[in-house]
Design a protein around this motif. Structure first.
Motif, PDB file in Angstrom:
ATOM      1  N   LYS A  63       0.834  -1.209   0.000  1.00 35.40           N
ATOM      2  CA  LYS A  63       0.000   0.000   0.000  1.00 35.40           C
ATOM      3  C   LYS A  63       0.867   1.255   0.000  1.00 35.40           C
ATOM      4  CE  LYS A  63      -3.670   2.377   2.497  1.00 35.40           C
ATOM      5  NZ  LYS A  63      -4.536   2.363   3.687  1.00 35.40           N
ATOM      6  N   LEU A  64       1.938   1.224   0.832  1.00 39.65           N
ATOM      7  CA  LEU A  64       2.830   2.386   0.885  1.00 39.65           C
ATOM      8  C   LEU A  64       3.523   2.594  -0.459  1.00 39.65           C
ATOM      9  CD1 LEU A  64       4.511   2.165   4.406  1.00 39.65           C
ATOM     10  CD2 LEU A  64       2.749   3.746   3.635  1.00 39.65           C
ATOM     11  N   ARG A  65       3.982   1.513  -1.094  1.00 41.45           N
ATOM     12  CA  ARG A  65       4.661   1.641  -2.382  1.00 41.45           C
ATOM     13  C   ARG A  65       3.725   2.193  -3.457  1.00 41.45           C
ATOM     14  NH1 ARG A  65       7.300  -3.323  -0.834  1.00 41.45           N
ATOM     15  NH2 ARG A  65       5.723  -4.506  -1.965  1.00 41.45           N
ATOM     16  N   ARG A  66       2.453   1.819  -3.374  1.00 39.80           N
ATOM     17  CA  ARG A  66       1.499   2.307  -4.371  1.00 39.80           C
ATOM     18  C   ARG A  66       1.139   3.786  -4.150  1.00 39.80           C
ATOM     19  NH1 ARG A  66      -1.200  -2.546  -3.234  1.00 39.80           N
ATOM     20  NH2 ARG A  66      -2.761  -1.314  -2.078  1.00 39.80           N
ATOM     21  N   GLU A  67       0.976   4.174  -2.926  1.00 36.56           N
ATOM     22  CA  GLU A  67       0.397   5.482  -2.638  1.00 36.56           C
ATOM     23  C   GLU A  67       1.437   6.558  -2.366  1.00 36.56           C
ATOM     24  OE1 GLU A  67      -2.229   4.956   0.604  1.00 36.56           O
ATOM     25  OE2 GLU A  67      -3.669   3.720  -0.527  1.00 36.56           O
ATOM     26  N   CYS A  68       2.659   6.190  -1.959  1.00 40.35           N
ATOM     27  CA  CYS A  68       3.625   7.189  -1.520  1.00 40.35           C
ATOM     28  C   CYS A  68       4.788   7.273  -2.509  1.00 40.35           C
ATOM     29  CB  CYS A  68       4.165   6.857  -0.132  1.00 40.35           C
ATOM     30  SG  CYS A  68       2.883   6.766   1.132  1.00 40.35           S
ATOM     31  N   SER A  69       5.355   8.470  -2.566  1.00 42.50           N
ATOM     32  CA  SER A  69       6.558   8.666  -3.384  1.00 42.50           C
ATOM     33  C   SER A  69       7.776   8.209  -2.602  1.00 42.50           C
ATOM     34  CB  SER A  69       6.671  10.147  -3.754  1.00 42.50           C
ATOM     35  OG  SER A  69       6.813  10.922  -2.576  1.00 42.50           O
ATOM     36  N   LEU A  70       8.942   8.279  -3.285  1.00 43.89           N
ATOM     37  CA  LEU A  70      10.175   7.826  -2.647  1.00 43.89           C
ATOM     38  C   LEU A  70      10.488   8.684  -1.422  1.00 43.89           C
ATOM     39  CD1 LEU A  70      12.674   6.024  -2.600  1.00 43.89           C
ATOM     40  CD2 LEU A  70      13.774   7.622  -4.210  1.00 43.89           C
ATOM     41  N   ALA A  71      10.313   9.979  -1.562  1.00 41.65           N
ATOM     42  CA  ALA A  71      10.610  10.867  -0.419  1.00 41.65           C
ATOM     43  C   ALA A  71       9.683  10.563   0.748  1.00 41.65           C
ATOM     44  CB  ALA A  71      10.461  12.328  -0.862  1.00 41.65           C
ATOM     45  N   GLU A  72       8.425  10.313   0.452  1.00 42.54           N
ATOM     46  CA  GLU A  72       7.478  10.000   1.527  1.00 42.54           C
ATOM     47  C   GLU A  72       7.816   8.667   2.161  1.00 42.54           C
ATOM     48  OE1 GLU A  72       3.748  10.152  -0.411  1.00 42.54           O
ATOM     49  OE2 GLU A  72       3.535  12.343  -0.252  1.00 42.54           O
ATOM     50  N   LEU A  73       8.301   7.684   1.345  1.00 37.88           N
ATOM     51  CA  LEU A  73       8.687   6.382   1.930  1.00 37.88           C
ATOM     52  C   LEU A  73       9.867   6.554   2.845  1.00 37.88           C
ATOM     53  CD1 LEU A  73       8.297   4.026  -1.179  1.00 37.88           C
ATOM     54  CD2 LEU A  73       6.897   4.041   0.887  1.00 37.88           C
ATOM     55  N   MET A  74      10.808   7.371   2.451  1.00 34.95           N
ATOM     56  CA  MET A  74      11.969   7.579   3.306  1.00 34.95           C
ATOM     57  C   MET A  74      11.569   8.306   4.590  1.00 34.95           C
ATOM     58  SD  MET A  74      14.796   8.632   0.414  1.00 34.95           S
ATOM     59  CE  MET A  74      16.097   8.750   1.624  1.00 34.95           C
ATOM     60  N   ASP A  75      10.691   9.272   4.481  1.00 34.09           N
ATOM     61  CA  ASP A  75      10.211   9.955   5.705  1.00 34.09           C
ATOM     62  C   ASP A  75       9.466   8.991   6.613  1.00 34.09           C
ATOM     63  OD1 ASP A  75      11.263  12.264   4.726  1.00 34.09           O
ATOM     64  OD2 ASP A  75       9.357  13.020   3.895  1.00 34.09           O
ATOM     65  N   GLN A  76       8.648   8.120   6.011  1.00 35.63           N
ATOM     66  CA  GLN A  76       7.920   7.140   6.810  1.00 35.63           C
ATOM     67  C   GLN A  76       8.887   6.208   7.525  1.00 35.63           C
ATOM     68  OE1 GLN A  76       4.711   7.383   6.990  1.00 35.63           O
ATOM     69  NE2 GLN A  76       4.278   5.609   8.259  1.00 35.63           N
ATOM     70  N   GLU A  77       9.952   5.810   6.842  1.00 34.66           N
ATOM     71  CA  GLU A  77      10.943   4.914   7.456  1.00 34.66           C
ATOM     72  C   GLU A  77      11.616   5.632   8.621  1.00 34.66           C
ATOM     73  OE1 GLU A  77      15.013   2.440   6.275  1.00 34.66           O
ATOM     74  OE2 GLU A  77      14.203   3.969   4.950  1.00 34.66           O
ATOM     75  N   THR A  78      12.034   6.868   8.403  1.00 34.40           N
ATOM     76  CA  THR A  78      12.701   7.631   9.471  1.00 34.40           C
ATOM     77  C   THR A  78      11.787   7.765  10.682  1.00 34.40           C
ATOM     78  OG1 THR A  78      13.886   8.895   7.796  1.00 34.40           O
ATOM     79  CG2 THR A  78      13.815   9.815  10.008  1.00 34.40           C
ATOM     80  N   CYS A  79      10.522   8.077  10.461  1.00 35.92           N
ATOM     81  CA  CYS A  79       9.556   8.230  11.579  1.00 35.92           C
ATOM     82  C   CYS A  79       9.392   6.923  12.328  1.00 35.92           C
ATOM     83  CB  CYS A  79       8.224   8.736  11.030  1.00 35.92           C
ATOM     84  SG  CYS A  79       6.953   8.952  12.293  1.00 35.92           S
ATOM     85  N   MET A  80       9.303   5.822  11.577  1.00 30.57           N
ATOM     86  CA  MET A  80       9.103   4.522  12.225  1.00 30.57           C
ATOM     87  C   MET A  80      10.328   4.145  13.048  1.00 30.57           C
ATOM     88  SD  MET A  80       7.856   0.982  10.441  1.00 30.57           S
ATOM     89  CE  MET A  80       6.456   1.835   9.811  1.00 30.57           C
ATOM     90  N   VAL A  81      11.513   4.440  12.543  1.00 29.72           N
ATOM     91  CA  VAL A  81      12.746   4.135  13.304  1.00 29.72           C
ATOM     92  C   VAL A  81      12.752   4.926  14.612  1.00 29.72           C
ATOM     93  CG1 VAL A  81      15.245   4.393  13.284  1.00 29.72           C
ATOM     94  CG2 VAL A  81      14.069   3.455  11.290  1.00 29.72           C
ATOM     95  N   LYS A  82      12.383   6.202  14.537  1.00 29.58           N
ATOM     96  CA  LYS A  82      12.327   7.007  15.756  1.00 29.58           C
ATOM     97  C   LYS A  82      11.341   6.443  16.752  1.00 29.58           C
ATOM     98  CE  LYS A  82      13.686  11.409  13.667  1.00 29.58           C
ATOM     99  NZ  LYS A  82      13.268  12.817  13.371  1.00 29.58           N
ATOM    100  N   GLN A  83      10.179   6.011  16.290  1.00 30.48           N
ATOM    101  CA  GLN A  83       9.173   5.446  17.201  1.00 30.48           C
ATOM    102  C   GLN A  83       9.679   4.165  17.842  1.00 30.48           C
ATOM    103  OE1 GLN A  83       5.538   4.950  15.054  1.00 30.48           O
ATOM    104  NE2 GLN A  83       5.173   7.176  14.813  1.00 30.48           N
ATOM    105  N   ILE A  84      10.373   3.334  17.078  1.00 28.62           N
ATOM    106  CA  ILE A  84      10.905   2.073  17.640  1.00 28.62           C
ATOM    107  C   ILE A  84      11.936   2.374  18.714  1.00 28.62           C
ATOM    108  CG2 ILE A  84      12.276   0.029  17.086  1.00 28.62           C
ATOM    109  CD1 ILE A  84      10.863   0.019  14.352  1.00 28.62           C
TER     110      ILE A  84
END
Length: 851
Positions: free
Chosen positions: A79-100
């Protein structure tokens, strides 16, 4: 991420049990933001909602919910690959790492904090085990000591048992010997008390021995003692009865006497009657003293019929020495009686004695009779019935005297003495309600207070009405007083130059002064009355705060009975001046009608609202019951103003009409000479109309007029000489006229606007003057229709109408109305003319200008 458990030694703690401890520790370090963040992440991890309960199953079925139990990583990544751009995927990854990382840090802190608390709790439990062991040893020692003490006490009691029995027997014998000694000495003791008049001690001693003597009366020795005691007590009872009959003792001695007689088994009902009879004589003497203060002044009927008048010391309104109505001072009662002193005497003597009587009576026959040997005789119910009837009878006589004295307070001056007297009267009667619950005396006293306040309001209403009527009389006198006219400077337009100055008898400049001073004096008098009545609702007055008084008195008494009724009286009495039957309506000066009309109109626009608002604010009126609305009173005032103004127009119109009618009826129009001047009556009509115009203008606004033509003063010529008028006359001159002149006139009327002569006028000067002129010219027209004219008679009518046209057009709202009526007058004269030969218009103008 399953259910995590944290191992601490040999005990496992669930992570969710430590959540509160973590939040408590974080409150000291991280503040409220950190607590909310930690709570939120842990709740999301365990699937809890904001109330701490598990969410419904329908809310956690989303496979893309990363915190839900049905999370599908593959589906989420797709779903993320379909709906989000590369920059948004990288931001999502960074946010998830911070939450973990943040969650891991919080979990480590949680484990560390709970581990330390667990170690501390383990030490505390170990210490408690040692303390309880020591306590058990001490309790065993205490139990052994208690058993030893119990055994030792039982041994001592067994040793002294025989001696205790002997002591008890000796004590009983000693008590018996003392009783026997008291019995043998009782007759001598009673005789000694009788000699010393220690009646209470004698009765007490006899009551202590009475039962024993009665029990052992079969023994000769005890029988003799009993007979001697009975003889002595009979003698004592005889002395008490005589003392009670004499009534010369004090209240305390009398109470003691009654109490002793009750203890000696005297009939309670007879004692109650004697006690109340003795008290009645004292209370009636107090009532006679109060009645003696009323008799020298006046009887109730004379007081009731005494008129309520204002003080005559004030100047007359509108007199030559005083041009304005002044507020009259309120008269004070002429009686030498002081109502406060009278109430004080009644309260201090009668009410106080009555309260003392109730207290003593209840103590003797009610409270004391409910205890001891008298409790079984049912005395309180009988005694209460007799007391209530006794109190009601005397209180009714006292209330009658108070009401008679209050009725003497007919003056409407200072209320302070009366209010203080009523307040003291009300306060002292509350003591009776406390001493005698259920008595009707306080309620009847309250009714007297309410009636006195209501009667006072009625007196103020009558005084206000009298003041208003006297003020109107003074205004009439001021209007009838001859004064130098200063109105000529204020007369507008051609009235002063063409029609003569205004008549001085109307004194136009005095009307605004009279209206202003009359309105101000009435308003000041109302304020003065409200201030006097307001004393009844003062905060320090006890009865004013009672709901049964304040609400009804303020709403129905002051607002409705006083203020509203006075306003209605002003409107009704003003409307009575419009009655034309008999001499009453005819004798009313027109200026007074005009002044009262303006007064009622001012009341409708502002004064009524101001007075009622002032009353509601001053008395805190709460409209629980239906009251008269401001709009209703304003409508009544406007109706009165309209009726007065209509009647003013009618009266002034009839005055001018009377002059015109006499001028037409007393002249021979057939044999009159050729006109050379304007008749004097026409000049008088113009003068009076101008005077009325000035008079009305002093009290009312100008009003709206229709635009006048530039030759308004010459319209008469154009009207009377136009082709339509000539066509009207032509039929009279030409025998072969194809149509009747009456038919031509009627056809002309069909196309003319209908004029309502006696219609209601508006509240402005133009409308009033229009109504007066319509009535005057209509009368002129009707009188002309009843006369027969010769040639010169018709020409005189032409001259008169042209003169009227020159001046009357200025006063009306529509000059065409004057044109039409004057046209009808000349036309009717032509119809009634035997030789219709109209005068040349140029000659008419010359005559009118010269006149």
């Amino acid at each position: 991420m399953g259910a995590h458990w944290i191992c601490c030694g040999s005990i496992f703690w669930p992570l969710e049990l430590a959540m509160d401890e973590v939040t408590a520790a974080d409150s000291e370090d991280g503040g409220p933001d950190r607590r909310r963040r930690v709570h939120g992440m842990l709740k999301l991890y365990y699937g809890l909602n904001q109330e701490g309960k598990a969410e419904d199953e329908m809310e956690s079925l989303d496979p893309c919910d990363i915190n839900g139990p049905h999370f599908d990583p593959e589906h989420y990544l797709n779903k993320l690959r379909r709906e989000c751009s590369l920059a948004e995927l990288m931001d999502q990854e960074t946010c998830m790492v911070k939450q973990i990382r943040s969650l891991d840090s919080d979990m480590q802190t949680l484990v560390y904090e709970n581990y330390n608390k667990f170690i501390s709790a383990t030490d505390t439990i170990r210490k408690m085990k040692n303390d309880f062991k020591k306590m058990e040893d001490e309790m065993d020692c205490l139990s052994a000591n208690m058993a030893a003490i119990t055994e030792f006490s039982a041994s001592i009691s067994g040793t002294l048992q025989d001696q205790h029995t002997q002591i008890t027997k000796l004590s009983g014998v000693h008590t018996l010997l003392r009783k026997l000694q008291f019995l043998f000495e009782l007759p001598a003791r009673l005789n000694k008390c009788l000699e010393l008049q220690a009646y209470a001690q004698a009765v007490s001693s006899h009551r202590r021995a009475r039962c024993v003597l009665h029990q052992y009366s079969h023994l000769p020795s005890f029988k003799g003692i009993q007979d001697d005691c009975h003889a002595i007590m009979d003698k004592l009872a005889q002395e008490l009865r005589q003392k009670f009959r004499d009534g010369g003792s004090s209240a305390k001695d009398l109470s003691q006497c009654v109490e002793l007689l009750l203890q000696l088994d005297e009939p309670a009902e007879e004692l109650c009657d004697k006690f109340l009879s003795h008290a009645r004589s004292r209370l009636e003497s107090d009532l006679q003293g109060l009645e003696a203060e009323i008799r020298p002044y006046s009887s109730p009927s004379a007081v009731k019929d005494a008129p309520v008048r204002w003080s005559p010391s004030t100047a007359v309104v509108g007199s030559p020495d005083d041009k304005s109505p002044k507020t009259r001072a309120l008269s004070s009662p002429t009686s030498n009686t002081d109502i406060l002193e009278f109430i004080d005497r009644g309260c201090n003597e009668f009410v106080s004695s009555l309260c003392l009587l109730i207290t003593s009576y209840q103590e003797l026959f009610v409270n004391h009779a409910q205890t001891g040997e008298l409790a079984s005789k049912n005395i309180p119910q009988m005694a209460n019935g007799k007391l209530s009837a006794f109190v009601d009878d005397l209180a009714a006589r006292y209330f009658s005297l108070v009401e008679r004295r209050i009725q003497e307070e007919k003056g409407v001056g200072d209320n302070s003495l009366l209010v203080r007297a009523l307040d003291r009267f009300h306060r002292r009667l509350q003591a009776v309600s406390k001493l005698l619950p259920g008595s009707s005396v306080p309620n009847k006293g309250t009714e007297i207070v309410i009636r006195a306040a209501t009667e006072r309001v009625k007196q103020y209403l009558a005084a206000l009405q009298s003041f208003y009527l006297d003020s109107l009389t003074d205004v009439r006198q001021a209007l009838a007083t001859p004064r130098l006219s200063v109105a000529s400077a204020s007369v507008t337009g051609g009235g002063a130059h063409h029609g003569g100055p205004a008549s001085g008898r109307d004194a136009p400049n005095s009307l605004p002064e009279l209206l202003s001073s009359l309105s101000a004096s009435i308003l000041n008098q109302i304020k003065s009355v409200l201030a006097s009545v307001h004393l009844f609702t003062a905060k320090d007055i006890a009865f004013s705060n009672k709901p049964y008084f304040k609400g009804e008195f303020c709403s129905r008494g002051v607002r409705e009975s006083l203020v509203v009724n006075f306003i209605k009286f002003i409107c009704q009495s003003s409307r009575q001046f419009c009655e034309s039957a008999g001499d009453k309506g005819g004798s009313t000066p027109p200026a007074l009608l005009l002044l009262l009309s303006r007064l009622c109109l001012d009341y409708e626009t502002s004064t009524i609202s101001y007075i009622l608002t002032l009353t509601d604010e001053q008395f805190l009126v709460q409209h629980h019951s239906p009251v008269t609305q401001v709009t209703t009173l304003c409508g009544e005032a406007r109706e009165a103003a309209q009726k007065l103004l209509n009647h003013y127009v009618k009266v002034q119109g009839l005055i001018i009409s009377q002059m015109l009618r006499k001028s037409v009826e007393t002249r021979d129009w057939v044999n009159t000479i050729e006109p050379r001047n304007v008749r004097a009556v026409m000049k008088r009509v113009v003068e009076d109309t101008t005077s009325i115009d000035v008079q009305v203008g002093l009290l009312y606004e100008e009003g709206v007029r229709k635009a006048h033509s530039s030759d308004s003063s010459k319209r008469t010529f154009s009207v009377y000489s136009n082709s339509r008028q000539q066509a009207r006359y032509a039929a009279s001159y030409t025998p072969s006229a194809p149509m009747d002149t009456n038919l031509l006139s009627n056809i002309h009327k069909l196309f003319s606007e209908r004029i309502d002569i006696f219609s209601s006028v508006e509240f402005n000067k133009v409308s009033v003057m229009t109504g007066i002129i319509k009535i005057s010219l209509k009368t002129f027209l009707e009188c002309v229709r009843l006369r027969t004219f010769g040639r010169y008679g018709l020409q005189q009518i032409q001259v008169d109408c042209h003169y009227l046209q020159m001046y009357l057009w200025r006063f009306v709202s529509d000059e065409n109305l004057v044109h039409f009526l004057l046209d009808e007058i000349v036309g009717s004269s032509a119809h009634r003319c035997l030789d219709p030969a109209p005068m040349e218009q140029s000659v008419i103008e010359v005559i009118c200008e010269r006149g």
